[in-house]
Scaffold this motif. Structure first.
Motif, short mmCIF file in Angstrom:
data_model
loop_
_atom_site.label_atom_id
_atom_site.label_comp_id
_atom_site.label_asym_id
_atom_site.label_seq_id
_atom_site.Cartn_x
_atom_site.Cartn_y
_atom_site.Cartn_z
N ALA A 116 0.81 -1.22 0.00
CA ALA A 116 0.00 0.00 0.00
C ALA A 116 0.84 1.27 0.00
O ALA A 116 0.46 2.26 -0.62
N PHE A 117 2.00 1.24 0.67
CA PHE A 117 2.70 2.50 0.92
C PHE A 117 4.14 2.56 0.40
O PHE A 117 4.68 3.66 0.27
N ALA A 118 4.77 1.43 0.12
CA ALA A 118 6.20 1.44 -0.17
C ALA A 118 6.47 1.35 -1.66
O ALA A 118 5.69 0.77 -2.42
N SER A 119 7.60 1.91 -2.08
CA SER A 119 8.12 1.72 -3.42
C SER A 119 9.11 0.57 -3.35
O SER A 119 10.11 0.63 -2.63
N LEU A 120 8.85 -0.51 -4.09
CA LEU A 120 9.61 -1.75 -3.93
C LEU A 120 10.74 -1.91 -4.94
O LEU A 120 11.46 -2.90 -4.91
N ASP A 121 10.91 -0.95 -5.84
CA ASP A 121 11.94 -1.09 -6.87
C ASP A 121 13.32 -1.28 -6.26
O ASP A 121 14.15 -2.03 -6.78
N ALA A 122 13.59 -0.60 -5.15
CA ALA A 122 14.92 -0.63 -4.56
C ALA A 122 15.27 -1.97 -3.94
O ALA A 122 16.45 -2.26 -3.72
N VAL A 123 14.27 -2.81 -3.66
CA VAL A 123 14.55 -4.08 -2.99
C VAL A 123 14.28 -5.29 -3.87
O VAL A 123 14.38 -6.42 -3.41
N VAL A 124 13.96 -5.07 -5.16
CA VAL A 124 13.72 -6.21 -6.05
C VAL A 124 15.00 -7.02 -6.22
O VAL A 124 14.99 -8.26 -6.21
N ASP A 125 16.15 -6.34 -6.39
CA ASP A 125 17.42 -7.06 -6.50
C ASP A 125 17.74 -7.81 -5.22
O ASP A 125 18.32 -8.91 -5.27
N LEU A 126 17.39 -7.25 -4.07
CA LEU A 126 17.58 -7.96 -2.80
C LEU A 126 16.74 -9.23 -2.77
O LEU A 126 17.21 -10.29 -2.32
N CYS A 127 15.50 -9.15 -3.25
CA CYS A 127 14.66 -10.33 -3.34
C CYS A 127 15.27 -11.38 -4.26
O CYS A 127 15.29 -12.57 -3.96
N THR A 128 15.81 -10.91 -5.39
CA THR A 128 16.42 -11.83 -6.36
C THR A 128 17.62 -12.54 -5.77
O THR A 128 17.76 -13.77 -5.90
N ILE A 129 18.51 -11.81 -5.11
CA ILE A 129 19.72 -12.42 -4.56
C ILE A 129 19.36 -13.39 -3.43
O ILE A 129 19.96 -14.46 -3.29
N GLY A 130 18.34 -13.05 -2.64
CA GLY A 130 17.90 -13.96 -1.59
C GLY A 130 17.33 -15.24 -2.14
O GLY A 130 17.60 -16.35 -1.63
N THR A 131 16.55 -15.13 -3.21
CA THR A 131 15.97 -16.32 -3.85
C THR A 131 17.05 -17.20 -4.44
O THR A 131 17.01 -18.43 -4.33
N LEU A 132 18.02 -16.59 -5.10
CA LEU A 132 19.12 -17.35 -5.69
C LEU A 132 19.92 -18.07 -4.61
O LEU A 132 20.37 -19.21 -4.81
N ALA A 133 20.11 -17.42 -3.46
CA ALA A 133 20.82 -18.07 -2.36
C ALA A 133 20.06 -19.29 -1.87
O ALA A 133 20.65 -20.35 -1.59
N ILE A 134 18.73 -19.18 -1.79
CA ILE A 134 17.91 -20.33 -1.38
C ILE A 134 18.07 -21.47 -2.37
O ILE A 134 18.23 -22.64 -1.99
N MET A 135 18.04 -21.15 -3.66
CA MET A 135 18.16 -22.19 -4.68
C MET A 135 19.52 -22.87 -4.61
O MET A 135 19.63 -24.09 -4.79
N ALA A 136 20.56 -22.10 -4.35
CA ALA A 136 21.89 -22.70 -4.21
C ALA A 136 21.93 -23.67 -3.03
O ALA A 136 22.50 -24.77 -3.10
N VAL A 137 21.31 -23.27 -1.91
CA VAL A 137 21.26 -24.14 -0.73
C VAL A 137 20.52 -25.43 -1.04
O VAL A 137 20.93 -26.52 -0.60
N VAL A 138 19.42 -25.36 -1.79
CA VAL A 138 18.65 -26.57 -2.12
C VAL A 138 19.50 -27.53 -2.95
O VAL A 138 19.48 -28.76 -2.73
N ASN A 139 20.27 -27.00 -3.90
CA ASN A 139 21.16 -27.87 -4.68
C ASN A 139 22.21 -28.53 -3.80
O ASN A 139 22.54 -29.71 -3.97
N ILE A 140 22.74 -27.77 -2.84
CA ILE A 140 23.73 -28.34 -1.92
C ILE A 140 23.07 -29.37 -1.00
O ILE A 140 23.66 -30.41 -0.68
N ALA A 141 21.81 -29.13 -0.61
CA ALA A 141 21.11 -30.06 0.27
C ALA A 141 20.90 -31.41 -0.41
O ALA A 141 20.94 -32.46 0.25
N VAL A 142 20.68 -31.41 -1.72
CA VAL A 142 20.55 -32.68 -2.44
C VAL A 142 21.82 -33.49 -2.30
O VAL A 142 21.79 -34.71 -2.03
N ILE A 143 22.96 -32.84 -2.48
CA ILE A 143 24.24 -33.55 -2.36
C ILE A 143 24.46 -34.04 -0.94
O ILE A 143 24.88 -35.19 -0.71
N ALA A 144 24.14 -33.19 0.04
CA ALA A 144 24.34 -33.58 1.44
C ALA A 144 23.47 -34.77 1.82
O ALA A 144 23.92 -35.70 2.51
N LEU A 145 22.21 -34.77 1.36
CA LEU A 145 21.30 -35.87 1.70
C LEU A 145 21.64 -37.15 0.96
O LEU A 145 21.41 -38.25 1.47
#
Length: 479
Positions: free
Chosen positions: A368-397
């Protein structure tokens, strides 16, 4: 030693066998596929396409393919883990089983970022197309004061709040109703995008694709990072692990089918848009798909139809992503890492009502109140980090639990998981140092929250897990 929870214990603690605590298994393969398409196809293509084209030009098709390759590598890992550990926690639970509690909490912390910004950003994009639809139908639009936040020249983004409220109401009513609504909306938006492709290709000209890559390889790389946001949401399928009728079989199939459908659709839409009027005309333009149709047909009627499809499509993304967020929070609460209010499931509707209401209120505020353009890249990098962890979790398991029943296995193991990690790191690098600094600060805050609350209230550490791994083998799941 890290606190690691076994896959068997995760499944047993899901609560599906306890009256009043478990979720209802009502989703079949078709509903899961529709749910996946509903979670992915939305703002990324209807709104974000213009941003990707602004970076890469007509070579945005290559950017979409590269982003898809990154997601496909990880989709294989999600498919393996989703079939082996069919619980609502998704990548949070996969990290708990593979890498331990601290990593799992940080993954859950990043999921709050990914899903929270996604829901808010998608709701803001919905507001744009609502105004486009109103203009096409009645020649009138909502005033800027009621359709944009203060950072974008308005006061409050009322449509963004409305679409989040509608998603909340559907989710509270029950997963069966939500699944039906998502399936209907997925069918509508696929039909609209196919119609757009037909119109765009009818005006296709080779000359509109030149220069193909005006910014060179750097532009394609930047366009890939922007295009990646369009694929966010495919992992939401795994959050339905406790509500799927046959999760061990259907979740892997649904993930792979969704990624195939979405990749082909995105490439076709991008090629049709740039081939019809040129990359320069598409890049950076709000409601770009409606604009393309209006230019090709010479009428605002077609653009109105596209705007209607976008309104439906983006609403379905809000619904699906809110679903995923509430289920992840429920899993974290069940482990004691966040307050117990998110764990409670209504025995009448078999949904986490309190958690859903909290999520809706919290995410409606930035929408409702915020401009989110400044944090879209932050969302992207966080999502990519999660995906990297999932790939590593497959190997660990694979190393720790070689006998774990797996209804799907990542092909060419361990090459594809390692490639998935590599592609994720490359796209993380492309986000720039500002996003990295924001991400580092975000992780520090997450570690502080974990140290102050999560680590102290962890049920695994306290020995409060009331179901043994042996009991998990008797969990009544479809195979």
């Amino acid at each position: 030693m890290p606190r690691i929870k076994s896959p068997a214990l995760l499944v047993a603690e899901s609560g599906a066998d306890r009256e009043g605590h478990g979720l209802a298994r009502t989703m079949g393969l078709f509903q899961l596929i529709c749910f996946g398409v509903g979670a992915i196809v939305g703002t990324g293509i209807f709104v974000g396409l213009s941003d990707s084209v602004a970076q890469a030009g007509p070579a945005v098709v290559v950017s979409f393919v590269l982003a898809a390759i990154t997601c496909v590598f990880t989709a294989f890992s999600f498919a393996e883990l989703g079939g082996a550990i069919p619980v609502s926690g998704s990548s949070y639970s996969f990290a708990y089983a593979g890498l331990g509690e601290t990593t799992a909490f940080l993954v859950g912390w990043c999921l709050l970022l990914e899903y929270g910004i996604s829901i808010s950003a998608v709701a803001v994009g919905w507001s744009q197309y609502v105004n486009e639809l109103l203009h096409s139908l009645v020649g009138w639009q909502l005033p800027a004061a009621l359709s944009a936040g203060p950072g974008d020249g308005g006061v409050v983004n009322l449509p963004a709040v409305i679409v989040i409220a509608m998603g909340c109401v559907l989710l509270v009513r029950g997963v069966r109703e939500s699944a039906r609504a998502t399936a209907a909306m997925a069918a509508v938006k696929l039909a609209i995008l196919l119609a757009f492709c037909a119109i765009g290709f009818s005006a296709f000209k080779d000359g509109n694709l030149t220069p193909f890559a005006p910014a060179g390889l750097g532009g394609i790389g930047a366009g890939t990072t922007a295009a990646f946001f369009s694929y966010i949401g495919f992992d939401a399928i795994t959050t339905a692990g406790e509500e799927a009728k046959n999760p061990r079989r259907d979740i892997p199939v649904a993930i792979l089918v969704c990624m195939g459908i979405v990749t082909l659709l995105y490439c076709a839409v991008a090629l049709a848009a740039t081939g019809a009027i040129g990359g320069a005309a598409v890049g950076g333009r709000p409601a770009a798909l409606s604009y393309v149709v209006n230019q090709v047909t010479g009428s605002s009627v077609g653009g109105g139809v596209i705007a209607f499809g976008a309104v439906v499509a983006i609403a379905s993304v809000v619904l699906a992503v809110m679903f995923g967020q509430t289920r992840i929070l429920m899993s974290m609460s069940r482990d004691g890492l966040i307050p117990r209010v998110f764990e409670k499931v209504s025995p009448r509707t078999a949904t986490p009502v309190a958690g859903t209401l909290i999520v809706a209120v919290v995410f409606a505020v930035p929408a409702a109140f915020a401009s989110l353009d400044a944090v879209v890249d932050l969302c992207t990098i966080g999502t990519l980090a999660i995906m990297a962890v999932v790939n590593i979790a497959v190997i660990a398991l694979r190393r720790r639990e070689p006998g774990l029943p797996r209804t799907f296995r990542v092909p060419l193991y361990p090459v594809l998981p390692l490639l998935g990690v590599g592609f994720c790191l490359y796209l993380m690098y492309e986000t720039g140092w500002t996003a990295w600094l924001q991400f580092a600060a975000f992780l520090v805050v997450g570690l502080a929250v974990y140290a102050a609350y999560g680590r102290r209230h962890s049920r695994l550490a306290a020995g409060a897990a009331h179901v043994t791994p042996d009991a998990a083998e008797r969990e009544p799941l479809g195979v």
